[in-house]
Design a protein around this motif. Structure first.
Motif, PDB file in Angstrom:
ATOM      1  N   HIS A 287       0.825  -1.207   0.000  1.00 41.46           N
ATOM      2  CA  HIS A 287       0.000   0.000   0.000  1.00 41.46           C
ATOM      3  C   HIS A 287       0.856   1.252   0.000  1.00 41.46           C
ATOM      4  O   HIS A 287       0.640   2.183  -0.774  1.00 41.46           O
ATOM      5  CB  HIS A 287      -0.931  -0.001   1.204  1.00 41.46           C
ATOM      6  N   ARG A 290       2.356   1.629  -3.281  1.00 39.93           N
ATOM      7  CA  ARG A 290       1.388   1.880  -4.340  1.00 39.93           C
ATOM      8  C   ARG A 290       0.951   3.350  -4.390  1.00 39.93           C
ATOM      9  O   ARG A 290       0.730   3.892  -5.466  1.00 39.93           O
ATOM     10  CB  ARG A 290       0.142   1.029  -4.127  1.00 39.93           C
ATOM     11  N   THR A 291       0.819   3.953  -3.202  1.00 39.89           N
ATOM     12  CA  THR A 291       0.310   5.319  -3.180  1.00 39.89           C
ATOM     13  C   THR A 291       1.234   6.269  -3.957  1.00 39.89           C
ATOM     14  O   THR A 291       0.787   6.916  -4.906  1.00 39.89           O
ATOM     15  CB  THR A 291       0.071   5.765  -1.731  1.00 39.89           C
ATOM     16  N   ARG A 326       9.732  10.234  -1.544  1.00 46.45           N
ATOM     17  CA  ARG A 326       8.974   9.575  -0.480  1.00 46.45           C
ATOM     18  C   ARG A 326       9.246   8.065  -0.483  1.00 46.45           C
ATOM     19  O   ARG A 326       9.436   7.446   0.569  1.00 46.45           O
ATOM     20  CB  ARG A 326       7.488   9.843  -0.716  1.00 46.45           C
ATOM     21  N   PRO A 408      -6.807  12.264  15.736  1.00 45.76           N
ATOM     22  CA  PRO A 408      -7.529  12.626  14.500  1.00 45.76           C
ATOM     23  C   PRO A 408      -8.531  13.757  14.704  1.00 45.76           C
ATOM     24  O   PRO A 408      -8.903  14.423  13.735  1.00 45.76           O
ATOM     25  CB  PRO A 408      -8.234  11.328  14.095  1.00 45.76           C
ATOM     26  N   GLU A 409      -8.920  13.989  15.947  1.00 46.06           N
ATOM     27  CA  GLU A 409      -9.861  15.084  16.200  1.00 46.06           C
ATOM     28  C   GLU A 409      -9.137  16.414  16.352  1.00 46.06           C
ATOM     29  O   GLU A 409      -9.750  17.414  16.706  1.00 46.06           O
ATOM     30  CB  GLU A 409     -10.655  14.819  17.487  1.00 46.06           C
ATOM     31  N   ALA A 453      -4.590   0.567  11.277  1.00 41.62           N
ATOM     32  CA  ALA A 453      -4.896   0.384   9.861  1.00 41.62           C
ATOM     33  C   ALA A 453      -6.407   0.432   9.645  1.00 41.62           C
ATOM     34  O   ALA A 453      -6.893   1.071   8.713  1.00 41.62           O
ATOM     35  CB  ALA A 453      -4.327  -0.951   9.387  1.00 41.62           C
ATOM     36  N   ARG A 455      -8.487   1.980  11.388  1.00 40.25           N
ATOM     37  CA  ARG A 455      -8.962   3.348  11.568  1.00 40.25           C
ATOM     38  C   ARG A 455      -8.552   4.224  10.381  1.00 40.25           C
ATOM     39  O   ARG A 455      -8.864   5.408  10.353  1.00 40.25           O
ATOM     40  CB  ARG A 455      -8.358   3.964  12.830  1.00 40.25           C
ATOM     41  N   GLY A 456      -7.781   3.668   9.470  1.00 38.45           N
ATOM     42  CA  GLY A 456      -7.364   4.434   8.307  1.00 38.45           C
ATOM     43  C   GLY A 456      -6.183   5.330   8.601  1.00 38.45           C
ATOM     44  O   GLY A 456      -5.931   6.288   7.886  1.00 38.45           O
ATOM     45  N   ILE A 457      -5.443   5.025   9.676  1.00 43.84           N
ATOM     46  CA  ILE A 457      -4.267   5.838   9.973  1.00 43.84           C
ATOM     47  C   ILE A 457      -3.085   5.228   9.243  1.00 43.84           C
ATOM     48  O   ILE A 457      -2.751   4.057   9.448  1.00 43.84           O
ATOM     49  CB  ILE A 457      -4.011   5.887  11.489  1.00 43.84           C
TER      50      ILE A 457
ATOM     51  N   ASP B  34      -6.843  10.951   1.221  1.00 44.20           N
ATOM     52  CA  ASP B  34      -6.002  11.695   2.165  1.00 44.20           C
ATOM     53  C   ASP B  34      -4.679  12.126   1.546  1.00 44.20           C
ATOM     54  O   ASP B  34      -3.940  12.907   2.143  1.00 44.20           O
ATOM     55  CB  ASP B  34      -5.773  10.887   3.449  1.00 44.20           C
ATOM     56  N   GLU B  35      -4.366  11.608   0.372  1.00 45.02           N
ATOM     57  CA  GLU B  35      -3.118  11.979  -0.294  1.00 45.02           C
ATOM     58  C   GLU B  35      -3.363  13.174  -1.211  1.00 45.02           C
ATOM     59  O   GLU B  35      -4.110  13.081  -2.195  1.00 45.02           O
ATOM     60  CB  GLU B  35      -2.613  10.805  -1.140  1.00 45.02           C
ATOM     61  N   ARG B  56     -10.398  15.318   2.578  1.00 42.87           N
ATOM     62  CA  ARG B  56      -9.156  14.631   2.946  1.00 42.87           C
ATOM     63  C   ARG B  56      -9.398  13.458   3.886  1.00 42.87           C
ATOM     64  O   ARG B  56      -8.502  12.706   4.187  1.00 42.87           O
ATOM     65  CB  ARG B  56      -8.183  15.623   3.611  1.00 42.87           C
ATOM     66  N   ASP B  59     -14.719  12.167   7.478  1.00 42.22           N
ATOM     67  CA  ASP B  59     -15.579  13.160   8.112  1.00 42.22           C
ATOM     68  C   ASP B  59     -15.892  14.306   7.157  1.00 42.22           C
ATOM     69  O   ASP B  59     -17.036  14.746   7.032  1.00 42.22           O
ATOM     70  CB  ASP B  59     -14.913  13.704   9.384  1.00 42.22           C
ATOM     71  N   GLU B  60     -14.829  14.781   6.492  1.00 42.11           N
ATOM     72  CA  GLU B  60     -15.033  15.868   5.528  1.00 42.11           C
ATOM     73  C   GLU B  60     -15.977  15.437   4.420  1.00 42.11           C
ATOM     74  O   GLU B  60     -16.857  16.199   4.004  1.00 42.11           O
ATOM     75  CB  GLU B  60     -13.685  16.278   4.916  1.00 42.11           C
ATOM     76  N   MET B  78      -8.857   3.810   2.637  1.00 41.74           N
ATOM     77  CA  MET B  78      -8.067   4.026   3.847  1.00 41.74           C
ATOM     78  C   MET B  78      -7.985   5.517   4.126  1.00 41.74           C
ATOM     79  O   MET B  78      -7.111   6.222   3.626  1.00 41.74           O
ATOM     80  CB  MET B  78      -6.683   3.440   3.643  1.00 41.74           C
ATOM     81  N   LEU B  79      -8.924   5.967   4.935  1.00 46.64           N
ATOM     82  CA  LEU B  79      -8.991   7.393   5.248  1.00 46.64           C
ATOM     83  C   LEU B  79      -8.877   7.592   6.748  1.00 46.64           C
ATOM     84  O   LEU B  79      -9.342   6.762   7.519  1.00 46.64           O
ATOM     85  CB  LEU B  79     -10.339   7.959   4.781  1.00 46.64           C
ATOM     86  N   PRO B  80      -8.251   8.670   7.174  1.00 44.40           N
ATOM     87  CA  PRO B  80      -8.200   8.953   8.608  1.00 44.40           C
ATOM     88  C   PRO B  80      -9.612   9.219   9.144  1.00 44.40           C
ATOM     89  O   PRO B  80     -10.522   9.539   8.381  1.00 44.40           O
ATOM     90  CB  PRO B  80      -7.333  10.210   8.707  1.00 44.40           C
ATOM     91  N   ARG B  81      -9.712   9.127  10.476  1.00 47.32           N
ATOM     92  CA  ARG B  81     -10.992   9.339  11.166  1.00 47.32           C
ATOM     93  C   ARG B  81     -12.022   8.367  10.606  1.00 47.32           C
ATOM     94  O   ARG B  81     -11.884   7.165  10.782  1.00 47.32           O
ATOM     95  CB  ARG B  81     -11.439  10.792  11.064  1.00 47.32           C
ATOM     96  N   TRP B 108      -5.647  -1.336  -2.004  1.00 45.07           N
ATOM     97  CA  TRP B 108      -5.980  -2.668  -1.469  1.00 45.07           C
ATOM     98  C   TRP B 108      -6.837  -3.400  -2.511  1.00 45.07           C
ATOM     99  O   TRP B 108      -8.038  -3.531  -2.373  1.00 45.07           O
ATOM    100  CB  TRP B 108      -6.762  -2.567  -0.171  1.00 45.07           C
TER     101      TRP B 108
END
Lengths: 513, 146
Positions: A287, A290-291, A326, A408-409, A453, A455-457, B34-35, B56, B59-60, B78-81, B108
């Motif tokens: 992943h 890939r990004t 990166r 995240p908040e 993961a 949570r998408g972090i 998010d990227e 991003r 939530d947004e 795969m997004l934050p929050r 994925w």
């Protein structure tokens, strides 16, 4: 029985056996004594009876002597003298037998000799001269003088017989009584001995059952349960000596087995974790690769069409370069952790200002996110340490990046730098989601990401593994406190300048060796 | 939140039509990733025939969807929050958003079946060929218009 409560089983068994032997010997001695006593008494009785019988024989012959003489005296007929002659002939043998028997009885010897000499004298000094004179003058035997003389002598002899017979009767009676008593005693001793033996055997049996068989059974049962894979608890130490040793040894063995099993299970779990982490890594790496690759390939395709203006082309090239950079950094991180873990990464050992490093990193990361407030709290203007500034900057960067990612908040991230004794301490505190209790033991594990993961972090799961490897290579330590839902504080402790030099130098030596 | 109908002009270029501005009735696309570079890539690939909304994180995205109804959503998983999966679930349970076209774009690739089962209309794996994404989005926009 006090001594039975201590000492080894061998000693106890020996003592019990000895007691058994003593009782057996005592019983045997008692029995033998009683039997011998009974035999001696019986012998005495027989002796008394024999002597009585011999006495009666002699007495009979004496009566014959007297009868013959009296016949002669009354009739003057020599034919009546026949019993006398027979008795006289038989007497020496009977007397000898009588005397021999009496010899064996201490009290009777004198009496027997007296009787023998009285009889001899009756024969030689009275009856023989009387018979001789009667042959010449038959009336001589019947004179009152001779008759009185004969009666006197016979009475004397008879009185001795009466005495000896009475004595022997008494002796026989006594011996018989003694024999009876001794036999009864022998029987009593035998019964008592048997009872005592039975009691000892039963007691010993009970003792064996209680203090050997039962604990051994208990150990055997537990061993079976252990073999079946059940969990066993410590056995109570019953019995003593070898049996207690056995129980103790079993307990130790069971404990060690349990510990070994726990160890194996732990290793197994770690292996599974590491396997899981590895397969997770493959996904993460793919992943993470890939990004930037998606960006690079996408913009390259666009550029290949060549229908953009120069400004756009320039922009796309910058993005491609940035994403390439990166990728390079990501690979670097992988390699660094790998090398650190293998002790192959050479760390620099320069004196530098940790406070300046913190200022720089804080600034960098406060520009990073609009929703997070990154604060720096420095106790002193400078905080001198010796080490690899670049690597430590990465460490602090990782901690700051985590603090932001895991809040995240949004919220406040506070970096504290201070000196405590000979240690320089950096704390990075956030008000984020915190680390769940069940994940706290593994956050430093390479590639471990918990439910981040899900949570998408984003992340590679390498940041903290790298941080720990670098900090520990500097002779420092890293730890954290965290409450799920409230936030996390990571603390890095490094030797302050003057102390760190040697350990980093050593580490560098070790690394290059 | 970056609502950048205007930013599309800076970098996005309609295929072959350099410098043109989107028509006022152009279809709206919500790009949720998010990227930064990927959002930019998607805009650049699709060109300025569309109006863009950008989010991003999940939530947004939900915030935007609460007030706006785009034609197509391009959603990273795969997004934050709030994750892309959660956003997708929220879209599919909200009657107001029924019929909203969703393209899931994710590295994925093994999640394709799950994404489609969860209500995605199309799945595009990263990295993607620009033409593939263009074809998918065009098709969905036409289907919606038709």
């Amino acid at each position: 029985m006090r001594f039975l409560h201590g000492g080894s089983l061998t000693v106890r068994t020996a003592i019990a056996s000895l007691a058994l032997v003593v009782v057996v010997v005592a019983v045997a001695v008692g029995l033998l004594t009683a039997v011998f006593a009974a035999r001696t008494a019986a012998h005495k009785e027989v002796q008394a009876q024999d002597l009585t019988s011999a006495t009666l024989d002699v007495q009979g012959l004496v009566v014959d002597l007297e009868t013959g003489l009296r016949g002669l005296a009354l009739t003057g007929d020599m034919r009546f003298l026949k019993p006398w002659a027979n008795a006289k002939a038989a007497l020496p043998a009977k007397l000898a037998a009588f005397e021999r028997l009496a010899d064996a009885v201490p009290g009777e010897r004198g009496q027997a000799q007296t009787i023998a000499s009285l009889i001899d004298s009756y024969i030689d000094e009275y009856s023989v001269p009387l018979v001789r004179s009667a042959r010449e003058v038959p009336a001589a035997a019947a004179t009152p003088v001779a008759t009185a003389e004969g009666r006197r002598r016979i009475d004397e002899i008879r009185s001795h017989f009466v005495r000896i017979l009475a004595q022997e009767q008494q002796r026989a009676d006594e011996a018989s009584a003694t024999a009876d008593k001794d036999s009864r005693r022998a029987v009593a001793v035998a019964i008592a001995g048997l009872v005592a033996l039975a009691a000892i055997v039963i007691l010993f049996g009970l003792y064996v059952a209680r203090s050997i068989a039962r604990p051994v059974r208990q150990v055997a049962d537990e061993a079976q349960r252990l073999a079946a894979g059940d969990e066993v608890s410590d056995l109570r130490e019953r019995g003593s000596g070898e049996v207690a040793d056995l129980t103790r040894a079993f307990n130790t063995m069971a404990r060690q087995l349990a510990a070994r099993q726990a160890e194996l299970e732990e290793q197994n779990r770690q292996l599974r974790d590491s396997e899981h982490a590895k397969s997770e890594l493959v996904s993460i790496v793919s992943h993470e690769l890939r990004t930037p690759l998606t960006s690079m390939l996408g913009f390259t395709s666009l550029l290949a069409r060549g229908d953009q203006d120069e400004e756009a082309q320039q922009r796309y090239l910058e993005i491609i370069a940035g994403q390439g950079q990166r990728l390079a950094t990501l690979l670097d991180d992988f390699l660094s952790v790998q090398q650190l873990e293998e002790g192959r990464l050479d760390l620099r050992s320069d004196r530098f200002d940790l406070a300046a490093l913190l200022r720089q990193q804080t600034e960098l990361y406060s520009a990073h996110s609009e929703e997070h407030e990154v604060l720096l709290d420095l106790e002193q203007r400078t905080l001198s340490v010796v080490g690899d500034e670049g690597r430590l900057a990465q460490v602090i960067g990782n901690l700051l990046s985590n603090a932001i990612k895991y809040s995240p908040e949004g919220g406040r991230v506070t970096v504290t730098g201070l000196r405590e004794g000979d240690r320089a301490i950096v704390r990075v505190h956030d008000e984020g989601i915190g680390i769940p209790d069940e994940e706290q033991g593994r956050v430093f594990t390479k590639f471990f990401r918990g439910d981040a993961a899900a949570r998408g972090i984003a992340g590679s799961g390498l940041g903290l593994a790298f941080a720990r490897a670098v900090v520990e290579a500097h002779g420092g330590s890293i730890g954290f406190t965290s409450v799920e839902g409230q936030g996390t504080t990571f603390a890095v402790e490094l030797p302050a300048a003057g102390q760190a030099q040697s350990s980093v130098a050593q580490n560098a030596e070790r690394s290059s060796a | 939140m970056v609502c950048s109908e205007d930013r599309g002009r800076e970098t996005g270029r309609k295929r072959g039509q350099v410098g043109s501005t989107p028509r006022s009735n152009a279809p709206t696309i919500l790009v949720c990733d998010d990227e930064d570079s990927l959002r930019e890539l998607i805009r650049a690939v699709l060109g300025d025939g569309y109006a863009y909304l950008e989010a991003r994180d999940g939530d947004e995205a939900l915030e935007i969807l609460a007030s706006t109804l785009p034609d197509v959503v391009i959603l990273d998983l795969m997004l934050p929050r709030t994750s892309g999966t959660e956003v997708l679930a929220a879209i599919r349970t909200d009657p107001r958003l029924a019929g909203l076209q969703v393209v899931v774009v994710s590295a994925w690739s093994h999640l394709e079946r799950e994404a489609l089962a969860a209500g995605a209309d199309r799945f595009v794996p990263k990295p993607f060929e620009p033409d593939d994404l263009i074809a998918v989005v065009d098709e969905l926009v036409r289907a919606r218009a038709g």
